[in-house]
Scaffold this active site. Sequence first.
Site, short mmCIF file in Angstrom:
data_model
loop_
_atom_site.label_atom_id
_atom_site.label_comp_id
_atom_site.label_asym_id
_atom_site.label_seq_id
_atom_site.Cartn_x
_atom_site.Cartn_y
_atom_site.Cartn_z
N ASN A 9 0.86 -1.18 0.00
CA ASN A 9 0.00 0.00 0.00
C ASN A 9 0.90 1.23 0.00
O ASN A 9 1.52 1.54 1.01
CB ASN A 9 -0.88 -0.02 1.27
CG ASN A 9 -1.66 1.26 1.46
OD1 ASN A 9 -1.78 2.08 0.54
ND2 ASN A 9 -2.20 1.45 2.66
N TRP A 10 0.98 1.88 -1.14
CA TRP A 10 1.89 3.04 -1.25
C TRP A 10 1.31 4.28 -0.60
O TRP A 10 1.99 5.30 -0.49
CB TRP A 10 2.21 3.31 -2.73
CG TRP A 10 3.23 2.37 -3.31
CD1 TRP A 10 3.71 1.21 -2.73
CD2 TRP A 10 3.93 2.50 -4.56
NE1 TRP A 10 4.64 0.62 -3.56
CE2 TRP A 10 4.79 1.40 -4.69
CE3 TRP A 10 3.89 3.45 -5.58
CZ2 TRP A 10 5.62 1.21 -5.79
CZ3 TRP A 10 4.71 3.26 -6.69
CH2 TRP A 10 5.57 2.16 -6.79
N GLY A 169 2.96 1.91 10.77
CA GLY A 169 3.96 2.97 10.62
C GLY A 169 4.68 3.34 11.90
O GLY A 169 5.35 4.37 11.96
N GLY A 230 2.90 -1.19 4.26
CA GLY A 230 2.93 0.22 3.88
C GLY A 230 4.34 0.66 3.54
O GLY A 230 4.83 0.47 2.42
N GLY A 231 5.03 1.22 4.51
CA GLY A 231 6.35 1.82 4.28
C GLY A 231 7.32 0.92 3.55
O GLY A 231 8.04 1.37 2.65
#
Length: 249
Positions: A9-10, A169, A230-231
């Site tokens: 997920n950018w 995150g 994510g990251g």
Amino acid sequence: MRRKLAAGNWKMNGTGASLAEIETLMKSHPAPGVDVLICPPATLIGRAAALAEGHVLAIGGQDCHAEASGAHTGDISAAMLKDAGATHVILGHSERRADHDESDGDVRAKCRAALAEGLVAVVCVGETLDEREAANTLDIIGGQLAGSLPDIASAHDLVIAYEPIWAIGTGKVPTTAQIGEVHDFIRTKLEQRYGAGVGRSVRILYGGSVKGSNAAEIFAVSNVDGALVGGASLTAGDFSPIVSALEEA
Ligand code: PEP
């Protein structure tokens, strides 16, 4: 047998230059033994899908509107995502639930719209730190599943992502016992909701500070069928070891 899924997920990151990361990822995994999905910002979906044509890497959106078209400035429908080349869409991510006040009912409506267009819906659920500390995690997850999922789904068009909000995150990761407890609970709820066949076949991803260094340990947990990342999905260098760990799990 559930095919494992490594999903990236950018979020609101990436411009045209970032497409090189997808190219590198595809070169590193020309025939991955797991499903691989990248959800770039909407502006990149068309170009990313064109780049990934002929490769098994799938491209997805990060949200869609519940309606097919209309006066909703700035929104994107499921049909538009599909038209741009997306095959999947993330729905109910905690950042959307928080930033855009999305309720379980909203997520459910979006999910129905996505499934109607033939997209795979990756529906996110997860508790806050306060909810976990108050021992309410399973109640919260159960409520989110009950409210966010459509009544009819198949093994192929639905994926659940368990993402504890306090782990997203932050570098904080639940213990493997905590992850296992929630994933087993989600599996039971899916079986109750959709019957044993579908309930056992829907994939359940873990999300929240997954990295190459902790992926293998997380993927060894029962009912963890992959990750929503994510990251560490923003560069091929960070995401590739996660894909490899999943292939080896
Ligand atoms: C996410 O936002 O879906 C996520 C899991 O983020 P991160 O991997 O950066 O914690």
